[in-house]
Enzyme design. Structure first.
Site, PDB file in Angstrom:
ATOM      1  N   GLU A 113       0.796  -1.224   0.000  1.00 22.73           N
ATOM      2  CA  GLU A 113       0.000   0.000   0.000  1.00 22.73           C
ATOM      3  C   GLU A 113       0.834   1.282   0.000  1.00 22.73           C
ATOM      4  O   GLU A 113       0.427   2.277  -0.597  1.00 22.73           O
ATOM      5  CB  GLU A 113      -0.960   0.011   1.205  1.00 22.73           C
ATOM      6  CG  GLU A 113      -2.054  -1.043   1.145  1.00 22.73           C
ATOM      7  CD  GLU A 113      -3.010  -0.833  -0.011  1.00 22.73           C
ATOM      8  OE1 GLU A 113      -3.291   0.334  -0.355  1.00 22.73           O
ATOM      9  OE2 GLU A 113      -3.469  -1.845  -0.584  1.00 22.73           O
ATOM     10  N   SER A 386     -32.594 -24.721 -21.500  1.00 21.97           N
ATOM     11  CA  SER A 386     -33.891 -24.463 -22.135  1.00 21.97           C
ATOM     12  C   SER A 386     -34.788 -23.540 -21.327  1.00 21.97           C
ATOM     13  O   SER A 386     -35.811 -23.069 -21.836  1.00 21.97           O
ATOM     14  CB  SER A 386     -34.614 -25.784 -22.392  1.00 21.97           C
ATOM     15  OG  SER A 386     -33.920 -26.537 -23.377  1.00 21.97           O
TER      16      SER A 386
END
Length: 641
Positions: A113, A386
């Protein structure tokens, strides 16, 4: 790691009583480079010199951090007022001293960081200079450059909008913080305040959640995981995506090795060490974790993490506690029966939506939340097979060219698909010749569905899906009518709910209303239905889909003894099986599959396995509901061709 000397500068030294002093102050910190002066000055001028000066004069006083106290608890309730969960900054945060955190964790966080944290005055000249160039050229903030101090400022004081003025304010406040607090104090506040994912704030709570141990006891492997989470906690969470967690861990370890903070041997050992991952302790109080997780995610999207965790919200959900429990029990019992039948499916998911309001009535993301927190109902994109066909057949009816009685050929056909040809096949490999549109849908014939998709246009089919609230990526590939692209059970249940209401649609939601602690409404999801589908085409579709649950259809085992419609879905290799069906009062999607996409087994179909689960749930859910009919198509004018 050395602690920097407390700086004696007065806060007023960088006070922007005029914008020129501000520019010079920032330029001085940035090393006095021409780039720093030019870019910062240009940013100020572009944003309006006087306006920015005034806005910086009104920035928060960072000295309040000396007496910082988190704000109110947020509560989540079911639709009848039963409390399901509570969230609070302190409730989900155990504050620790910096020397109580593992040295591995401190080094890992700094490495990924802000590796120059102990050597700058709140902003990193190199990082912010590079970001300013990119942002100036783009006309907005597209690259960060934030230090740990700037991230702390953003989390505690500023809005999340990505604007140049906000980034400048962030820099000013960061320098003010560094004038008042030591580096160790800043790092301690940072570790205790940042969000680590899954409703965990602070390193101690996160360590307990992820690894069932104190932050003081984290080893190098675990510390690298924790540091890697900061950028996007849920995306990199081992509870959700273990492979992504390991990728981020390696990134952190590589950075630490490059900085010389660990050896290559230590990096290799940490990468290969097993991770004994725990579970999200911040959710342990939830009465309905699949529900509260979905609610928290929605609130954070709308209001941001801080507002949710500290804003004292009162959140009324759309679910009834007992109804949701019934749905969860149904799924768990059905899963056990599937195993007894020799079907070793990892998971079952279920979503139920009220077509009259599009309120979510039940949401079950898996068979056992304690074993897996991944919410398949809203997070898992699986091929519907389907079960996608009703969107295509509705498009055909709405075009005015087809009625349920129109004929279509079920015969071999092939289409060019890029550089190759695509030849759809029916389940079982047979052909039926000339059939009616209704019969093709009831029997789930693939070739007629693909033909209709080509006739009405796949872009039109996708447009209808978007109208029905489906947001998952959809491409106009030839196989789209056969459900070849992934969607969530939530999307399927919500879309079918609009069929059940004969075309009336509201945005599906799991939240009824949100107020603040004083009772002021800040979110009102009172249904505002709109007629988005053609009534005749929808009624024709509903009449056709009722045949799926009758003799000759693919799901006679789903028959409820009352008017109901639905569609089965079975993908190639039986990796996903579905049944999505509805009555006028309730639309429900059931999905069965394995998280690793392993086939369920030859002959496993939506009609044989998912439909019975759907029926069991619907019979219980509707036992006190009157029998209602779907509107007949004859009541509405047919759309013109």
């Amino acid at each position: 790691m050395a602690t920097s000397t407390v700086r004696k500068k007065q806060d007023s030294q960088h006070s922007p009583k005029n914008s020129g002093n501000f520019i010079l102050g920032v330029a001085k910190v940035a090393g006095g480079t021409v780039l720093g002066v030019t870019m910062l000055a240009s940013s100020v001028i572009a944003g309006g010199l006087v306006g920015l000066a005034l806005s910086f004069r009104n920035l928060p006083d960072v000295r309040v951090l000396k007496n910082y106290v988190p704000t109110e608890t947020t509560y989540i309730y079911d639709i009848k007022g039963k409390i399901l969960d509570s969230m609070h900054g302190e409730h989900n945060r155990d504050v620790i001293k910096l020397d109580e955190a593992s040295p591995h964790l401190k080094r890992a966080v700094l490495a990924i960081e802000d590796s120059h944290f102990y050597h700058h005055d709140g902003i990193n000249p190199n990082s912010i200079g590079r970001a300013l160039v990119v942002n100036w050229r783009s006309g907005g903030v597209v690259e960060g450059g934030s230090t740990i101090t700037m991230q702390l400022v953003k989390n505690l004081f500023l809005a999340r909008d990505r604007t140049i003025s906000r980034k400048l304010a962030e820099a000013v406040l960061a320098m003010r913080i560094e004038q008042i607090f030591t580096k160790d104090q800043i790092l301690e506040m940072y570790l205790n305040n940042i969000y680590w994912g899954h409703n965990s704030y602070g390193a101690e709570t996160a360590a307990q959640s992820y690894f069932k141990k104190s932050a003081a006891d984290l080893n190098l492997a675990e510390a690298a995981v924790m540091a890697g989470l900061i950028q996007a906690p849920e995306d990199y969470s081992p509870f959700i995506n273990y492979q992504e967690t390991k990728r981020r861990q390696k990134l952190v370890l590589d950075r630490m090795e490059k900085l010389g903070w660990i050896t290559a041997a230590e990096s290799k050992a940490a990468r290969e060490a097993p991770l004994m991952v725990g579970q999200p302790t911040a959710w342990k109080t939830s009465e309905l974790p699949y529900i509260t997780e979905a609610v928290i995610a929605e609130l954070q999207r709308r209001f941001g993490e801080d507002a949710v965790m500290k804003g004292g919200m009162r959140v009324q959900t759309t679910v009834d506690y007992n109804f949701q429990r019934m749905a969860e029990d149904t799924v768990a019992q059905a899963h056990q029966r599937l195993r007894n039948r020799g079907l070793y499916a990892d998971q079952v998911a279920l979503v139920a939506v009220d077509p009259r309001t599009h309120f979510v009535k039940a949401l079950v993301g898996g068979v056992n939340y304690k074993e897996s927190q991944f919410n398949r109902a809203i997070q898992s994109l699986r091929q519907p097979g389907s079960a996608f066909k009703p969107f295509v057949f509705y498009a055909a009816f709405a075009s005015g060219k087809y009625t349920p009685g129109s004929g279509i050929e079920d015969a071999p056909v092939r289409y060019r698909d890029g550089s190759a040809f695509y030849e759809p096949k029916n389940y079982g490999g047979t052909f039926s010749g000339s059939v009616s549109i209704r019969d093709a849908l009831v029997r789930s014939l693939n070739i007629p569905a693909v033909k209709l998709g080509q006739e009405v246009g796949l872009d039109k089919v996708i447009e209808i899906c978007r109208t029905l609230g489906i947001k998952s990526p959809l491409d106009p590939v030839v196989s789209l009518p056969l459900g070849s692209i992934g969607m969530t059970p939530m999307e399927m249940a919500g879309a079918y709910a609009t069929f059940a209401s004969n075309g009336w649609h509201s945005e599906p939601t799991i939240i009824v209303r949100v107020t603040d602690s004083s009772g002021n409404i800040i979110l009102d999801n009172t249904p505002q239905p709109r007629l988005v589908l053609d009534p005749w085409a929808t009624a024709s579709l509903n009449a056709s889909l009722t045949g799926v649950l009758e003799g000759g259809g693919t799901a006679p085992g789903a028959n409820l003894g009352r008017p109901a419609a639905g569609k089965t879905g079975t993908t190639s290799s039986e990796r996903d099986v579905w049944f999505v069906g509805y009555v006028p009062q309730l639309s429900t999607a059931v999905w069965i599959g394995n998280d690793n996409y392993r086939p369920l087994g030859k002959g496993v179909t939506g009609g044989g396995y998912a439909a019975p689960i759907w029926r069991e749930f619907m019979m219980e859910a509707l036992k006190n509901e009157p029998v209602l009919q779907f509107p007949a198509a004859s009541k509405f004018p047919r759309p013109k061709n």
